[in-house]
Enzyme design. Sequence first.
Site, PDB file in Angstrom:
ATOM      1  N   THR A  15       0.849  -1.197   0.000  1.00 47.93           N
ATOM      2  CA  THR A  15       0.000   0.000   0.000  1.00 47.93           C
ATOM      3  C   THR A  15       0.877   1.235   0.000  1.00 47.93           C
ATOM      4  OG1 THR A  15      -0.087   0.132   2.411  1.00 47.93           O
ATOM      5  CG2 THR A  15      -1.779  -1.189   1.325  1.00 47.93           C
TER       6      THR A  15
ATOM      7  N   GLU B  18      -5.782  -3.980  -0.420  1.00 47.89           N
ATOM      8  CA  GLU B  18      -6.093  -5.032   0.545  1.00 47.89           C
ATOM      9  C   GLU B  18      -7.191  -5.976   0.074  1.00 47.89           C
ATOM     10  OE1 GLU B  18      -4.519  -1.507   2.913  1.00 47.89           O
ATOM     11  OE2 GLU B  18      -5.758  -1.844   1.136  1.00 47.89           O
TER      12      GLU B  18
ATOM     13  N   LYS C  31     -15.975  18.234   9.446  1.00 44.68           N
ATOM     14  CA  LYS C  31     -16.912  18.484  10.533  1.00 44.68           C
ATOM     15  C   LYS C  31     -16.917  19.968  10.841  1.00 44.68           C
ATOM     16  CE  LYS C  31     -18.422  16.720  15.014  1.00 44.68           C
ATOM     17  NZ  LYS C  31     -18.108  15.811  16.148  1.00 44.68           N
TER      18      LYS C  31
ATOM     19  N   TRP D 176     -21.678  17.358   9.518  1.00 45.39           N
ATOM     20  CA  TRP D 176     -20.751  16.715   8.596  1.00 45.39           C
ATOM     21  C   TRP D 176     -20.976  17.200   7.160  1.00 45.39           C
ATOM     22  CZ3 TRP D 176     -16.947  14.189  10.875  1.00 45.39           C
ATOM     23  CH2 TRP D 176     -17.163  13.636  12.143  1.00 45.39           C
TER      24      TRP D 176
END
Length: 512
Positions: free
Chosen positions: A152, A298, A408, A413
């Site tokens: 990754t 993954e 936020k 949000w």
Amino acid sequence: NFFGKLGYRDAYERIQRLANALDDLGVGIGDRVGVLEWNTNRYYEMDFGIPGTGAVLLQMNLRLSPKDLSYVVNHAEAKFIFVDETLIPIAEAIAPMCKTVKGYVILTDRDLADIKTKLSPIYSYEELLKEAKPEYEWPNLDEKSAYAACYTTGTTGDPKGVFYSHRNVYLHSMAIAMNAELSYRDCLFQVVPMFHAMGWGAPQAATMAGSKLLLPGRYELTDLGPFVDLMVQEKVTVGDGAPAIFLPMLRYIEKMEKKPDLKGARFLSGATEPPVALMKGLYDLTGGEIVHAYGATETTPLVTINRLKPWLEKLSEDERWDLKRKQGFIVQGLDAKIIDDSGKELPHDGKSVGGFCVRGPWITGKYYNAPGTESQFTEDGYWKSGDAATIDEEGYMKITDRIKDVIKSGGEWISGTDMENEIVSHPAVLEAAVIGVAHPKWEERPLALVVLREEQKGKVTREDIHKHLSKKFAKWQLPDKVLFVDEIAKTSVGKLNKQAMREQYKDTYMEK
């Protein structure tokens, strides 16, 4: 594509020769073999030849820094590195730091005597194959043994290793072939770099289905003319890529006097959400369909795919396009859920936002030799993606943002991803990113970074962007500032590097 055209039979002979050559080099079961190469026939051969012997193909991301790339080689303990002649400078930059590498195999048609390099010892790929036997007796391997490894490329810490097993790759290939509806009638254009997450599993899936596999070699985003011409010439029916590829491809097609006929073609799009303007634009001009999909290193990577369920055909055109923005439904064979901060599973109502988690036969259960990463997995075997998402009543998943990237503001949000895609739908905009930065009153406020098309630079204002956004966003959600920039920071795999952006613009709203 150094051969022009190559049949599967001839490719298989070369794969067997490669397997014998690996034996001659002393590569054994479990040994790691690094590959630095473009999307070529040779990479395809190594995709099968290296794992087939029991060795492990180490995918090396040529866009990584020398520090990170050498870390990957050392952490995986690569024994040999196969490197394309044009990528020798990258190998030379990391060679002094690579502790386990015993030699380098040069991917070239030229004589080694004509190649100047500091790498040592070196071998010629073509000479090794020429001298090797054309038949190979494949070992009977444990299906759970390692097939390949990919690291990754997160923006923090060292790269983390994900090892794919033979069982993993085989089952994932079936999933790709089934969900992309591949057959021997198809021509699959391998656009995604083959060094990234198994090239999204497309080379293996195309082989399984008997599809024609089109490998473009090296290409540049700044010159997609030959790329598009090749796609038309070879009658491509399936492709894979990211919006970073498809957007410039659309811009090129827009300028073509005669638009290509891509009716029936489907292009799997991942990495970031494809804007509706992109999907609709390509469909209107060519008939080609961009199919939104989702995954990660993954996950090998396929997790979701967005296809219209038959009973949803009654939706209006606008509703269909809005649905296509979602990452799609979970493919067969996987379990998925969204959870809150306490780990409680949230309902699939299309409104509840939680951390997206997934498990299954091609989802990693742990990172290789990476103590301290256990928290990224749940006790019942789910991998925590780090994405905030909703899942609706029909099972369609929608990423609202990276959990760490959700903005936020004043206790409410705001989805930066949704705002980015709405900005990109403005006809004057080429690229956009929205980040949350510290604010003295509201905790965080959105900041928009916008790259305009060349002919539109200097002609668009903050008010223009606000007016465009106000169709879908409340006034309080609009970014306080819109900065028009020449480029937007990206990671080594072309994703928006929001960590770098937040660091660069962290004082934007704090400055007096």
